[in-house]
Motif scaffolding. Sequence first.
Motif, PDB file in Angstrom:
ATOM      1  N   SER A  45     -12.255  -7.057   0.357  1.00 53.01           N
ATOM      2  CA  SER A  45     -11.509  -5.979  -0.289  1.00 53.01           C
ATOM      3  C   SER A  45     -10.838  -5.071   0.746  1.00 53.01           C
ATOM      4  O   SER A  45      -9.691  -4.654   0.571  1.00 53.01           O
ATOM      5  CB  SER A  45     -12.453  -5.157  -1.179  1.00 53.01           C
ATOM      6  OG  SER A  45     -11.760  -4.116  -1.817  1.00 53.01           O
ATOM      7  N   ARG A  53      -7.594  -6.239   2.055  1.00 54.42           N
ATOM      8  CA  ARG A  53      -6.471  -6.192   1.123  1.00 54.42           C
ATOM      9  C   ARG A  53      -5.754  -4.845   1.146  1.00 54.42           C
ATOM     10  O   ARG A  53      -4.701  -4.687   0.527  1.00 54.42           O
ATOM     11  CB  ARG A  53      -6.951  -6.468  -0.311  1.00 54.42           C
ATOM     12  CG  ARG A  53      -7.556  -7.845  -0.518  1.00 54.42           C
ATOM     13  CD  ARG A  53      -8.220  -7.970  -1.875  1.00 54.42           C
ATOM     14  NE  ARG A  53      -7.260  -7.970  -2.980  1.00 54.42           N
ATOM     15  CZ  ARG A  53      -7.163  -7.025  -3.909  1.00 54.42           C
ATOM     16  NH1 ARG A  53      -7.961  -5.980  -3.864  1.00 54.42           N
ATOM     17  NH2 ARG A  53      -6.274  -7.119  -4.881  1.00 54.42           N
ATOM     18  N   VAL A  54      -6.334  -3.855   1.842  1.00 58.23           N
ATOM     19  CA  VAL A  54      -5.758  -2.504   1.834  1.00 58.23           C
ATOM     20  C   VAL A  54      -4.826  -2.351   3.027  1.00 58.23           C
ATOM     21  O   VAL A  54      -5.262  -2.489   4.173  1.00 58.23           O
ATOM     22  CB  VAL A  54      -6.875  -1.444   1.893  1.00 58.23           C
ATOM     23  CG1 VAL A  54      -6.279  -0.043   1.834  1.00 58.23           C
ATOM     24  CG2 VAL A  54      -7.860  -1.654   0.752  1.00 58.23           C
ATOM     25  N   ARG A 107      -2.821   7.320  -2.830  1.00 58.84           N
ATOM     26  CA  ARG A 107      -3.957   6.409  -2.695  1.00 58.84           C
ATOM     27  C   ARG A 107      -3.766   5.215  -3.643  1.00 58.84           C
ATOM     28  O   ARG A 107      -3.463   5.387  -4.813  1.00 58.84           O
ATOM     29  CB  ARG A 107      -5.242   7.157  -3.042  1.00 58.84           C
ATOM     30  CG  ARG A 107      -6.504   6.404  -2.673  1.00 58.84           C
ATOM     31  CD  ARG A 107      -7.710   7.275  -2.946  1.00 58.84           C
ATOM     32  NE  ARG A 107      -8.934   6.612  -2.535  1.00 58.84           N
ATOM     33  CZ  ARG A 107     -10.149   7.086  -2.802  1.00 58.84           C
ATOM     34  NH1 ARG A 107     -10.279   8.202  -3.465  1.00 58.84           N
ATOM     35  NH2 ARG A 107     -11.221   6.437  -2.392  1.00 58.84           N
ATOM     36  N   THR A 108      -3.992   4.027  -3.111  1.00 57.37           N
ATOM     37  CA  THR A 108      -3.696   2.811  -3.868  1.00 57.37           C
ATOM     38  C   THR A 108      -4.911   2.305  -4.625  1.00 57.37           C
ATOM     39  O   THR A 108      -6.063   2.657  -4.331  1.00 57.37           O
ATOM     40  CB  THR A 108      -3.222   1.701  -2.914  1.00 57.37           C
ATOM     41  OG1 THR A 108      -4.298   1.364  -2.025  1.00 57.37           O
ATOM     42  CG2 THR A 108      -2.007   2.149  -2.112  1.00 57.37           C
ATOM     43  N   GLU A 147      -5.996  -0.707  -4.455  1.00 60.91           N
ATOM     44  CA  GLU A 147      -6.772  -1.540  -3.531  1.00 60.91           C
ATOM     45  C   GLU A 147      -7.775  -0.703  -2.742  1.00 60.91           C
ATOM     46  O   GLU A 147      -8.917  -1.123  -2.517  1.00 60.91           O
ATOM     47  CB  GLU A 147      -5.851  -2.280  -2.563  1.00 60.91           C
ATOM     48  CG  GLU A 147      -5.037  -3.385  -3.191  1.00 60.91           C
ATOM     49  CD  GLU A 147      -3.737  -2.871  -3.782  1.00 60.91           C
ATOM     50  OE1 GLU A 147      -3.538  -1.626  -3.808  1.00 60.91           O
ATOM     51  OE2 GLU A 147      -2.918  -3.700  -4.220  1.00 60.91           O
ATOM     52  N   SER A 148      -7.351   0.488  -2.307  1.00 63.01           N
ATOM     53  CA  SER A 148      -8.261   1.323  -1.528  1.00 63.01           C
ATOM     54  C   SER A 148      -9.380   1.885  -2.399  1.00 63.01           C
ATOM     55  O   SER A 148     -10.520   2.019  -1.959  1.00 63.01           O
ATOM     56  CB  SER A 148      -7.496   2.471  -0.857  1.00 63.01           C
ATOM     57  OG  SER A 148      -6.993   3.383  -1.815  1.00 63.01           O
ATOM     58  N   ARG A 199     -11.903  -0.884  -2.866  1.00 60.44           N
ATOM     59  CA  ARG A 199     -12.699  -1.003  -1.637  1.00 60.44           C
ATOM     60  C   ARG A 199     -13.797   0.049  -1.601  1.00 60.44           C
ATOM     61  O   ARG A 199     -14.963  -0.244  -1.300  1.00 60.44           O
ATOM     62  CB  ARG A 199     -11.778  -0.830  -0.423  1.00 60.44           C
ATOM     63  CG  ARG A 199     -12.504  -0.752   0.922  1.00 60.44           C
ATOM     64  CD  ARG A 199     -11.641  -0.033   1.955  1.00 60.44           C
ATOM     65  NE  ARG A 199     -11.395   1.343   1.544  1.00 60.44           N
ATOM     66  CZ  ARG A 199     -10.416   2.098   2.041  1.00 60.44           C
ATOM     67  NH1 ARG A 199      -9.582   1.607   2.925  1.00 60.44           N
ATOM     68  NH2 ARG A 199     -10.265   3.342   1.620  1.00 60.44           N
ATOM     69  N   THR A 227      -8.508   2.082   6.989  1.00 62.07           N
ATOM     70  CA  THR A 227      -7.390   1.706   6.171  1.00 62.07           C
ATOM     71  C   THR A 227      -7.028   2.815   5.215  1.00 62.07           C
ATOM     72  O   THR A 227      -7.691   3.853   5.157  1.00 62.07           O
ATOM     73  CB  THR A 227      -7.711   0.431   5.388  1.00 62.07           C
ATOM     74  OG1 THR A 227      -8.958   0.604   4.730  1.00 62.07           O
ATOM     75  CG2 THR A 227      -7.772  -0.780   6.284  1.00 62.07           C
ATOM     76  N   ASN A 228      -5.988   2.585   4.461  1.00 58.07           N
ATOM     77  CA  ASN A 228      -5.475   3.617   3.581  1.00 58.07           C
ATOM     78  C   ASN A 228      -6.512   4.059   2.585  1.00 58.07           C
ATOM     79  O   ASN A 228      -7.093   3.279   1.878  1.00 58.07           O
ATOM     80  CB  ASN A 228      -4.259   3.076   2.834  1.00 58.07           C
ATOM     81  CG  ASN A 228      -3.721   4.080   1.834  1.00 58.07           C
ATOM     82  OD1 ASN A 228      -3.808   5.285   2.058  1.00 58.07           O
ATOM     83  ND2 ASN A 228      -3.168   3.577   0.742  1.00 58.07           N
TER      84      ASN A 228
END
Length: 342
Positions: A149, A152-153, A264-265, A267-268, A271, A340-341
């Motif tokens: 995961s 993927r960010v 903020r996405t 994906e994040s 995670r 990561t983000n």
Amino acid sequence: MGGNKDKKSGAKDAKAGKRDGAKDAKAGKRDGAKASNKEAKAGKKEARSARKRDRAGVDPAALIAEARADAFTDEAPERAFAHFRPLAERVPAADLPVFTGQPLLMRANVRAALDALEPHLPAAVSALREPRLKEVFELPALVMALDFSAARVPVATLSAGEIDRMLAEGAPWRELMLSYLEVASHPLLGLLPRERVAAVRAGAGKLDKARDFVALPGLFAEFSGALAGKHPFPADKLDLLATLGGALVQQVRPGNAVAAVPKRTGESILRDQLAALVADRYDHLQVLAAVALGKRKADELLPALRAAVALGSNGAAEAPEDALEGATAEAPGGAPSEMTNG
């Protein structure tokens, strides 16, 4: 006249009979309800007693084997991610901490903790009503889902607010460690060079503090022989400071200038949800050890989840190389486990 009296008397008797019948019916219902409640309570009590008897009659080894068989243990990153994703998505996203750790290091620590706990599992299972063994046995696979995961960010810049939050999180530990090292480096003790500590203390500003977060755990590692058993700082706090510092040094610019950051996405968030699951399950692993051994011995036996080094039997720092090598071979696409983000 006599006939009327008889009729009236009969009507009165009929009414009285109805009243008495109604009273008897109500009393019967009350008695029936009471009896039903008593029976229900007795049934529940008996069920609890039966569960206790069943539990007492089950061999802890059998429970452990059953939980191990039921656990999802496939550590292939993509398959683990697909399995745990629905569970992670149910974790509340409000106030969810941003994950800044290194999943493969966490996996090494999880493996070491499971190995250390293994001989003591029967004692823990005997003492706990719900030991959650299946969740604990799934930890290595769950960490690999987290690693997939995190990959993927997309890497992105931290916001000014996130930088301030991370600096505030590490600031108390920075000051405590600096104060301790200044005492330890005093000429009367001489556990490490005084000028090295003074160099960390010097300077000001956000970037300098971020560099201190990296430098301080480095000093403890470099002079681990002299400082072993002489300082109070847990391995997970040293690792936390190093992790925060590593992320901040890449993000904080001279003059405190920071670039704009995207929202903020999803994906994040996913995670961070997986990271919260890992932390919760590792907490329960520590509970199992504490129940079996006592908290002090459990703390000595188990590595911190995010510790960069594990403590050997003699107290010396040992890198969990074997577990890391196995984890690296299965890492998804060689993606870096960096900040990561979030």
